[in-house]
Design a protein around this motif. Structure first.
Motif, short mmCIF file in Angstrom:
data_model
loop_
_atom_site.label_atom_id
_atom_site.label_comp_id
_atom_site.label_asym_id
_atom_site.label_seq_id
_atom_site.Cartn_x
_atom_site.Cartn_y
_atom_site.Cartn_z
N ASP A 135 24.15 73.73 8.04
CA ASP A 135 24.40 72.37 8.51
C ASP A 135 23.58 72.01 9.74
OD1 ASP A 135 26.30 72.39 6.51
OD2 ASP A 135 28.01 72.54 7.88
N TRP A 136 23.04 70.79 9.72
CA TRP A 136 22.31 70.18 10.84
C TRP A 136 21.08 70.97 11.27
CZ3 TRP A 136 27.67 71.24 11.85
CH2 TRP A 136 28.52 70.20 11.51
N ALA A 137 20.56 71.86 10.45
CA ALA A 137 19.47 72.76 10.86
C ALA A 137 18.24 72.03 11.41
CB ALA A 137 19.07 73.66 9.70
N PHE A 138 17.85 70.93 10.80
CA PHE A 138 16.66 70.20 11.24
C PHE A 138 16.98 68.76 11.65
CE2 PHE A 138 15.13 73.62 8.57
CZ PHE A 138 14.10 74.13 9.33
N GLN A 139 18.23 68.47 11.86
CA GLN A 139 18.64 67.12 12.25
C GLN A 139 17.92 66.71 13.54
OE1 GLN A 139 22.76 65.34 11.96
NE2 GLN A 139 22.72 65.92 14.12
N GLY A 140 17.43 65.49 13.56
CA GLY A 140 16.79 64.97 14.76
C GLY A 140 15.35 65.40 14.94
N CYS A 141 14.75 66.03 13.94
CA CYS A 141 13.32 66.39 13.99
C CYS A 141 12.53 65.16 13.57
CB CYS A 141 13.03 67.59 13.10
SG CYS A 141 13.81 69.11 13.65
#
Length: 185
Positions: A135-141
């Motif tokens: 979960d959320w590993a690359f969120q906001g990249c």
């Protein structure tokens, strides 16, 4: 000169503190060795341009990058060696200047929020041994425009793993098929 002295003292203090807890130090990498495996716990190095994690530390194969190990560091480029199987939660979170990371084929797990808010990261190649992107590993990249993976790859993708990125699709693999990215992926 005074500023340099303060920085050196701060660095020496961190090294002393980590050594008291059984950590070893190599080129700014703080790690432990147990049962023939080395785990990276933190990076305090001066190198920002091209950080290379060695394949072996103190005769032990590097297998994991633990929680928060590089979190918030100012690195721009990073190479991880073959043999690493896991990147723990938030291991690279808030590395705002990270533009490039070379992941090993041996990587099996990318932990929750591992690369969250790495706003300069532009592309990513995932290996064939990858099993899970949590979960959320690359969120906001925000700059992430391209993710590639071998067609025979079979990995699961966690909740909002690629939310708030420049991606429209994930690569087609055995497990994923074709994902059009929406608010949940």
């Amino acid at each position: 000169t005074l500023v340099l002295t303060v920085i050196c003292s701060k660095q020496a203090g961190k090294e002393l503190q980590f050594r008291e807890y059984g950590y070893r130090v190599h080129d700014g990498l703080y790690y432990t060795v147990s049962q023939g495996e080395a785990r990276i716990y933190h990076y305090y190095g001066d190198n920002r341009e091209d950080v290379r994690v060695p394949r072996f530390l103190h005769g032990a194969r590097v297998t994991e990058i633990t929680d928060d190990a590089f979190r918030g560091s100012e690195i721009r480029s990073l190479s991880l060696p073959e043999g690493i199987t896991g990147l723990y939660s938030e291991s690279f979170r808030d590395c705002f200047w990270l533009e490039e990371i070379r992941l090993p084929q041996s990587l099996q797990t990318i932990g929750a929020r591992a690369f969250e808010n790495c706003v300069s990261l532009q592309s990513l190649h995932l290996g064939s041994e990858l099993q899970s992107i949590q979960d959320w590993a690359f969120q906001g990249c925000l700059s992430l425009q391209e993710v590639t993976a071998p067609k025979d790859a079979a990995f699961s993708v966690g909740f909002r793993s690629f939310a708030i990125t420049g991606l429209e699709y994930l690569p087609q693999t055995r497990e994923t098929g074709v994902y059009q990215l929406g608010s949940q992926v």
